[in-house]
Design a protein around this motif. Structure first.
Motif, PDB file in Angstrom:
ATOM      1  N   GLU A  39      16.773  11.973   4.558  1.00 50.10           N
ATOM      2  CA  GLU A  39      16.210  11.787   5.912  1.00 50.10           C
ATOM      3  C   GLU A  39      17.223  12.142   6.991  1.00 50.10           C
ATOM      4  OE1 GLU A  39      14.514   7.805   6.227  1.00 50.10           O
ATOM      5  OE2 GLU A  39      13.285   8.320   4.461  1.00 50.10           O
ATOM      6  N   GLU A  40      18.482  11.833   6.735  1.00 51.68           N
ATOM      7  CA  GLU A  40      19.543  12.151   7.708  1.00 51.68           C
ATOM      8  C   GLU A  40      19.866  13.640   7.755  1.00 51.68           C
ATOM      9  OE1 GLU A  40      23.357   9.804   7.807  1.00 51.68           O
ATOM     10  OE2 GLU A  40      22.305   8.629   6.291  1.00 51.68           O
ATOM     11  N   GLY A  41      19.290  14.399   6.836  1.00 53.87           N
ATOM     12  CA  GLY A  41      19.573  15.837   6.793  1.00 53.87           C
ATOM     13  C   GLY A  41      20.878  16.160   6.090  1.00 53.87           C
ATOM     14  N   LEU A  42      21.399  15.193   5.329  1.00 52.75           N
ATOM     15  CA  LEU A  42      22.680  15.422   4.649  1.00 52.75           C
ATOM     16  C   LEU A  42      22.504  16.153   3.323  1.00 52.75           C
ATOM     17  CD1 LEU A  42      24.392  11.962   5.284  1.00 52.75           C
ATOM     18  CD2 LEU A  42      25.088  14.180   6.233  1.00 52.75           C
ATOM     19  N   ILE A  43      21.275  16.149   2.794  1.00 51.50           N
ATOM     20  CA  ILE A  43      21.024  16.831   1.519  1.00 51.50           C
ATOM     21  C   ILE A  43      20.102  18.017   1.785  1.00 51.50           C
ATOM     22  CG2 ILE A  43      20.002  16.621  -0.793  1.00 51.50           C
ATOM     23  CD1 ILE A  43      20.718  13.660  -0.775  1.00 51.50           C
ATOM     24  N   ARG A  44      20.570  19.193   1.409  1.00 49.01           N
ATOM     25  CA  ARG A  44      19.714  20.390   1.539  1.00 49.01           C
ATOM     26  C   ARG A  44      18.914  20.523   0.253  1.00 49.01           C
ATOM     27  NH1 ARG A  44      23.058  23.646   5.272  1.00 49.01           N
ATOM     28  NH2 ARG A  44      24.088  22.006   6.445  1.00 49.01           N
ATOM     29  N   GLY A  45      17.635  20.744   0.351  1.00 48.43           N
ATOM     30  CA  GLY A  45      16.813  20.888  -0.849  1.00 48.43           C
ATOM     31  C   GLY A  45      16.444  19.529  -1.412  1.00 48.43           C
ATOM     32  N   SER A  46      15.851  19.539  -2.591  1.00 41.03           N
ATOM     33  CA  SER A  46      15.336  18.276  -3.117  1.00 41.03           C
ATOM     34  C   SER A  46      16.351  17.573  -4.009  1.00 41.03           C
ATOM     35  CB  SER A  46      14.035  18.523  -3.893  1.00 41.03           C
ATOM     36  OG  SER A  46      14.212  19.583  -4.793  1.00 41.03           O
ATOM     37  N   THR A  47      16.169  16.274  -4.099  1.00 43.47           N
ATOM     38  CA  THR A  47      16.993  15.469  -4.986  1.00 43.47           C
ATOM     39  C   THR A  47      16.087  14.398  -5.584  1.00 43.47           C
ATOM     40  OG1 THR A  47      19.041  14.238  -5.152  1.00 43.47           O
ATOM     41  CG2 THR A  47      17.800  13.884  -3.180  1.00 43.47           C
ATOM     42  N   HIS A  48      16.346  14.042  -6.838  1.00 39.08           N
ATOM     43  CA  HIS A  48      15.411  13.201  -7.584  1.00 39.08           C
ATOM     44  C   HIS A  48      16.089  11.927  -8.061  1.00 39.08           C
ATOM     45  CE1 HIS A  48      14.376  17.490  -7.997  1.00 39.08           C
ATOM     46  NE2 HIS A  48      13.122  17.090  -7.889  1.00 39.08           N
ATOM     47  N   ARG A 248      10.160   5.261 -12.952  1.00 36.28           N
ATOM     48  CA  ARG A 248      10.952   5.465 -11.721  1.00 36.28           C
ATOM     49  C   ARG A 248      10.270   4.710 -10.586  1.00 36.28           C
ATOM     50  NH1 ARG A 248       7.742   9.017  -9.023  1.00 36.28           N
ATOM     51  NH2 ARG A 248       6.913  10.796 -10.183  1.00 36.28           N
ATOM     52  N   TYR A 249      11.086   3.910  -9.880  1.00 43.34           N
ATOM     53  CA  TYR A 249      10.529   3.091  -8.799  1.00 43.34           C
ATOM     54  C   TYR A 249      10.257   3.918  -7.545  1.00 43.34           C
ATOM     55  CZ  TYR A 249      12.372  -0.978 -11.428  1.00 43.34           C
ATOM     56  OH  TYR A 249      12.673  -1.928 -12.365  1.00 43.34           O
ATOM     57  N   LEU A 250      11.083   4.931  -7.307  1.00 36.95           N
ATOM     58  CA  LEU A 250      10.925   5.732  -6.084  1.00 36.95           C
ATOM     59  C   LEU A 250      10.046   6.946  -6.373  1.00 36.95           C
ATOM     60  CD1 LEU A 250      14.597   5.637  -4.691  1.00 36.95           C
ATOM     61  CD2 LEU A 250      12.685   4.105  -4.184  1.00 36.95           C
ATOM     62  N   GLY A 251       9.707   7.682  -5.336  1.00 40.26           N
ATOM     63  CA  GLY A 251       8.898   8.883  -5.500  1.00 40.26           C
ATOM     64  C   GLY A 251       9.618   9.937  -6.331  1.00 40.26           C
ATOM     65  N   HIS A 252       8.866  10.963  -6.727  1.00 44.65           N
ATOM     66  CA  HIS A 252       9.461  12.043  -7.516  1.00 44.65           C
ATOM     67  C   HIS A 252      10.687  12.603  -6.801  1.00 44.65           C
ATOM     68  CE1 HIS A 252       9.792  15.657  -9.947  1.00 44.65           C
ATOM     69  NE2 HIS A 252       9.690  16.387  -8.848  1.00 44.65           N
ATOM     70  N   MET A 253      10.554  12.779  -5.474  1.00 42.96           N
ATOM     71  CA  MET A 253      11.683  13.199  -4.638  1.00 42.96           C
ATOM     72  C   MET A 253      11.394  12.716  -3.217  1.00 42.96           C
ATOM     73  SD  MET A 253      10.846  17.244  -4.568  1.00 42.96           S
ATOM     74  CE  MET A 253      10.014  17.913  -3.143  1.00 42.96           C
ATOM     75  N   ALA A 254      12.360  12.887  -2.339  1.00 43.98           N
ATOM     76  CA  ALA A 254      12.171  12.414  -0.962  1.00 43.98           C
ATOM     77  C   ALA A 254      10.910  13.052  -0.378  1.00 43.98           C
ATOM     78  CB  ALA A 254      13.391  12.768  -0.123  1.00 43.98           C
ATOM     79  N   GLY A 255      10.088  12.240   0.291  1.00 41.41           N
ATOM     80  CA  GLY A 255       8.887  12.760   0.929  1.00 41.41           C
ATOM     81  C   GLY A 255       7.642  12.675   0.050  1.00 41.41           C
ATOM     82  N   ASP A 256       7.786  12.225  -1.181  1.00 41.75           N
ATOM     83  CA  ASP A 256       6.638  12.082  -2.087  1.00 41.75           C
ATOM     84  C   ASP A 256       5.698  10.999  -1.529  1.00 41.75           C
ATOM     85  OD1 ASP A 256       4.882  11.711  -4.188  1.00 41.75           O
ATOM     86  OD2 ASP A 256       6.420  11.311  -5.697  1.00 41.75           O
TER      87      ASP A 256
END
Ligand SMILES: Cc1ncc(C[n+]2csc(CCOP(=O)(O)OP(=O)(O)O)c2C)c(N)n1
Length: 331
Positions: A39-48, A248-256
């Motif tokens: 969300e902060e824009g620190l990660i480019r692309g997806s992360t799981h 997995r408790y969180l979404g597949h990746m950020a924004g799921d």
């Protein structure tokens, strides 16, 4: 934590429990912060993130030693951290910084650390299966008793490479351990939507690979299954398949948007939480008291605070580094 640091071949609650709790808590804290970095824009692309699945990586790694190989998948930070990767350098890689394990040029899905036997996290679903099988063949050819682990999800069991690897590993007696983290989803598809036979263990059995189901929310159960598979592999008895039931408790990746599951289902799985379960076991058996559990929880936050500080302070790689690390002799 690896079996080298223990003297037992089965998981001993008193000796191994506290360090397993520490490692799972650190991985939980590390992975829980990833959506915020996105969300902060620190990660480019997806992360799981693999929040909820910590017992699998920690349990399997407990049975391994440094010279064993691990081929991971797109949801692979826990596999790296459990095999001994430093949290700061791992996070620096995820954030694309020059102090990351691959100089910040790989990111979340290309974290490879040769000296730790980490063949890499991997964005191609199923690709690690072939890499681990190749590493096992190399170990066999070189006459070492090292083993190789392939971690993959339930979705990856439909990649053809798994059938080929199961077969070759079985006929060549390769020291490879196939670990399926069955978290019941491949992105938004449930296992039942993807396959007519959801009993994945039977796939390994069909190829002559000894196969077991294990409670993937119980680090002790995973460790013991992994120790048995490693014992067999090191002694020349060939491959094993471990199907770990997890979530997995969180979404597949950020924004799921997670429209494919209910909040009730997530809560139900949290009732089997691997960290809370181990903490309770340690408390009930008087290995640790409440104060010691609090110290472990606080230490995890401190470790990840340090990793975050280190990674954020690390510069982005210089443009001149674009053509280094592209081959073995081009470091
Ligand atoms: C060969 C290939 N096909 C499709 C994708 C897109 N994709 C990325 S993750 C994913 C789901 C994988 O599910 P699973 O193997 O069960 O692992 P999980 O995400 O549940 O941990 C898919 C389909 C990909 N990266 N590679």
């Amino acid at each position: 934590m690896t079996a080298e640091t223990t003297t037992s071949t089965t998981f001993d609650l008193e000796m191994d429990g506290p360090s397993a709790l520490e490692l799972m808590s650190t991985i939980r804290e590390f992975e829980s912060r990833l959506p915020g970095y996105s969300e902060e824009g620190l990660i480019r692309g997806s992360t799981h993130p693999s929040v909820g699945m910590e017992a699998v990586a920690v349990g399997v790694s407990w049975a391994l030693r440094a010279s064993d190989s691990v081929a991971s998948n797109h949801r692979g930070h826990a596999h790296c951290l459990a095999k001994g990767a430093d949290a700061g350098r791992t996070l620096a890689e995820i954030l694309g910084r020059s102090d990351g394990y691959c100089g910040g040029k790989g990111g979340s899905m290309h974290i490879g650390v040769k000296e730790l036997g980490l063949l890499g996290t991997n964005g191609i679903v199923g690709a690690g299966i072939g890499l681990a099988t190749g590493a096992a063949l190399a170990a066999q050819a070189q006459g070492t008793d090292d083993v190789a682990v392939a971690y993959f999800g339930d979705g990856a069991t439909n990649q053809g490479v798994l059938a080929e690897a199961f077969n070759l590993a079985a006929i060549w007696n390769l020291p490879v351990i196939f670990v399926c983290e069955n978290n019941h989803f491949a992105q938004s598809a449930t296992l039942e939507e993807m396959v007519a036979q959801p009993d994945l263990r039977r796939r390994g059995e069909a190829y002559g690979v000894p196969s077991v189901d294990v409670d993937g929310m119980d680090v002790e159960a995973v460790s013991n299954a992994a120790a048995e598979a490693v014992r067999r592999a090191r002694s020349g008895q060939g491959p094993s398949f471990i199907v770990a039931d997890t979530y997995r408790y969180l979404g597949h990746m950020a924004g799921d948007t997670e429209i494919y599951r209910t909040a009730e289902q997530v809560e139900q799985w949290k009732g089997r939480d691997p960290i809370a379960r181990l903490a309770k076991k340690l408390l009930d058996s008087n290995v640790l008291d409440e104060a010691q559990l609090n110290v472990i929880a606080a230490a995890a936050v401190t470790v990840v605070d340090g990793a975050e500080e280190f990674a954020k302070a690390s510069p982005y790689p210089d443009v001149s580094s674009a053509f280094t690390q592209v081959s073995e002799d081009n470091r």
